[in-house]
Design a protein around this motif. Structure first.
Motif, PDB file in Angstrom:
ATOM      1  N   THR A 152       0.835  -1.205   0.000  1.00 31.55           N
ATOM      2  CA  THR A 152       0.000   0.000   0.000  1.00 31.55           C
ATOM      3  C   THR A 152       0.865   1.249   0.000  1.00 31.55           C
ATOM      4  O   THR A 152       0.602   2.207  -0.739  1.00 31.55           O
ATOM      5  N   LYS A 153       1.897   1.239   0.824  1.00 28.17           N
ATOM      6  CA  LYS A 153       2.818   2.378   0.882  1.00 28.17           C
ATOM      7  C   LYS A 153       3.484   2.616  -0.472  1.00 28.17           C
ATOM      8  O   LYS A 153       3.538   3.761  -0.959  1.00 28.17           O
ATOM      9  N   GLN A 154       3.997   1.550  -1.076  1.00 27.57           N
ATOM     10  CA  GLN A 154       4.678   1.679  -2.364  1.00 27.57           C
ATOM     11  C   GLN A 154       3.740   2.204  -3.441  1.00 27.57           C
ATOM     12  O   GLN A 154       4.125   3.043  -4.262  1.00 27.57           O
ATOM     13  N   LYS A 155       2.499   1.716  -3.441  1.00 29.81           N
ATOM     14  CA  LYS A 155       1.526   2.168  -4.429  1.00 29.81           C
ATOM     15  C   LYS A 155       1.202   3.650  -4.244  1.00 29.81           C
ATOM     16  O   LYS A 155       1.171   4.422  -5.219  1.00 29.81           O
ATOM     17  N   LEU A 161       1.189   9.673  -5.360  1.00 30.36           N
ATOM     18  CA  LEU A 161       1.142  10.949  -4.647  1.00 30.36           C
ATOM     19  C   LEU A 161       2.395  11.774  -4.925  1.00 30.36           C
ATOM     20  O   LEU A 161       3.453  11.219  -5.211  1.00 30.36           O
ATOM     21  N   PRO A 162       2.279  13.095  -4.846  1.00 32.12           N
ATOM     22  CA  PRO A 162       3.476  13.944  -4.992  1.00 32.12           C
ATOM     23  C   PRO A 162       4.505  13.596  -3.921  1.00 32.12           C
ATOM     24  O   PRO A 162       4.157  13.106  -2.847  1.00 32.12           O
ATOM     25  N   GLU A 163       5.775  13.861  -4.212  1.00 35.12           N
ATOM     26  CA  GLU A 163       6.853  13.479  -3.312  1.00 35.12           C
ATOM     27  C   GLU A 163       6.719  14.094  -1.930  1.00 35.12           C
ATOM     28  O   GLU A 163       7.043  13.466  -0.926  1.00 35.12           O
ATOM     29  N   VAL A 208       1.550  11.291   3.974  1.00 35.65           N
ATOM     30  CA  VAL A 208       0.170  10.829   3.778  1.00 35.65           C
ATOM     31  C   VAL A 208       0.159   9.349   3.402  1.00 35.65           C
ATOM     32  O   VAL A 208      -0.674   8.573   3.873  1.00 35.65           O
ATOM     33  N   ALA A 209       1.106   8.954   2.560  1.00 36.01           N
ATOM     34  CA  ALA A 209       1.212   7.549   2.167  1.00 36.01           C
ATOM     35  C   ALA A 209       1.514   6.667   3.372  1.00 36.01           C
ATOM     36  O   ALA A 209       0.919   5.599   3.546  1.00 36.01           O
ATOM     37  N   HIS A 210       2.421   7.120   4.215  1.00 39.28           N
ATOM     38  CA  HIS A 210       2.794   6.334   5.391  1.00 39.28           C
ATOM     39  C   HIS A 210       1.650   6.254   6.398  1.00 39.28           C
ATOM     40  O   HIS A 210       1.386   5.184   6.968  1.00 39.28           O
TER      41      HIS A 210
END
Length: 246
Positions: free
Chosen positions: A39-42, A47-49, A54-56
């Motif tokens: 999920t994190k990798q996706k 998402l912007p860098e 937010v990804a984490h």
């Protein structure tokens, strides 16, 4: 708990519920990592860098939610055994279901999720962001001890922040069918009224200590495992490519 018998201290109570806890923690951790990493990798790719946090956070919440299907019953059994209600994990499961129904294994579910979903999201986000910042400053890959120290710091800080939620979760899970507390809000109100606001921070010292140590071990092993699997994958790909050329 450690019990005093005569002039000696019985320490086996310190490990009450350990077997049942390990039985549930291992598969729950596998589920968490299995959801969190992809999920994190996706999310990092879409998402912007500058939105990596937010990804984490999102991956941590989703991983925590999935693993809670196992973690909640495990926690209920562990807490009941630690308070001396049952002698073994199988007895705990059997008697809880007999007296309270299957839903008894999910006692305090709302308080558990309220504690663990923010905990998972904050701990992993803090760990990942600290690693990113440290790697940028160091301009190199981090060593195993450095990953372990960052993991310990992330775990300790998150453990301290979520201590009140842990107190509420524990009280609701161990009350059994007595129903001393009426829901999450009622539990908080009763504790504050009868014991004072400081009671919501009970156990913060040991909690910070053991979660810090646990975070050090968990993240240290996690990063080592990721490196090992990556290297193994590269070897397999190389061998596969060589066989095709032959």
């Amino acid at each position: 708990m450690a019990a005093r018998v005569g002039s000696s201290i019985q320490l086996k109570g310190l490990y009450a519920g350990l077997a049942g806890n390990l039985f549930g923690v291992l598969p729950a951790s596998a589920i968490f990592v299995g959801i969190y990493e992809p999920t994190k990798q996706k999310l990092l790719t879409v998402l912007p860098e500058n939105f990596s946090a937010v990804a984490h956070l999102t991956a941590g919440v989703l991983g925590g939610a999935a693993s809670s299907l196992i973690r909640i019953p495990t926690e209920v059994v562990k807490q009941r055994m630690q308070t001396g209600q049952f002698a073994s994990a199988p007895d705990a499961v059997r008697l809880i279901v007999a007296k309270e129904g299957f839903k008894g294994l999910y006692a305090g579910c709302s308080s558990f999720l309220l504690r663990d979903l923010p905990f998972d999201a904050l701990q992993f986000c803090l760990y990942e962001q600290l690693r990113i910042g440290y790697k940028i400053a160091a301009r190199r890959e981090l060593s195993d001890p450095e990953n372990a120290v960052i993991g310990a710091f992330a775990g300790a800080i998150t453990g301290a922040i979520t201590t009140p939620l842990d107190v509420l979760k524990t009280r609701l899970m161990v009350q059994g069918s007595g129903k001393q507390y009426n829901g999450l809000i009622g539990c908080a109100q009763t504790i504050i009224r009868e014991e004072g606001p400081a009671a919501l921070l009970k156990g913060i010292g040991p909690r910070v200590l053991w979660i810090g140590i646990g975070g050090s071990i968990f993240f240290g092993v996690l990063e080592k495992s990721k490196v090992f699997l990556s290297e193994r994958h590269s070897i397999v790909d190389s061998e596969s490519e060589s066989s095709k050329q032959e």
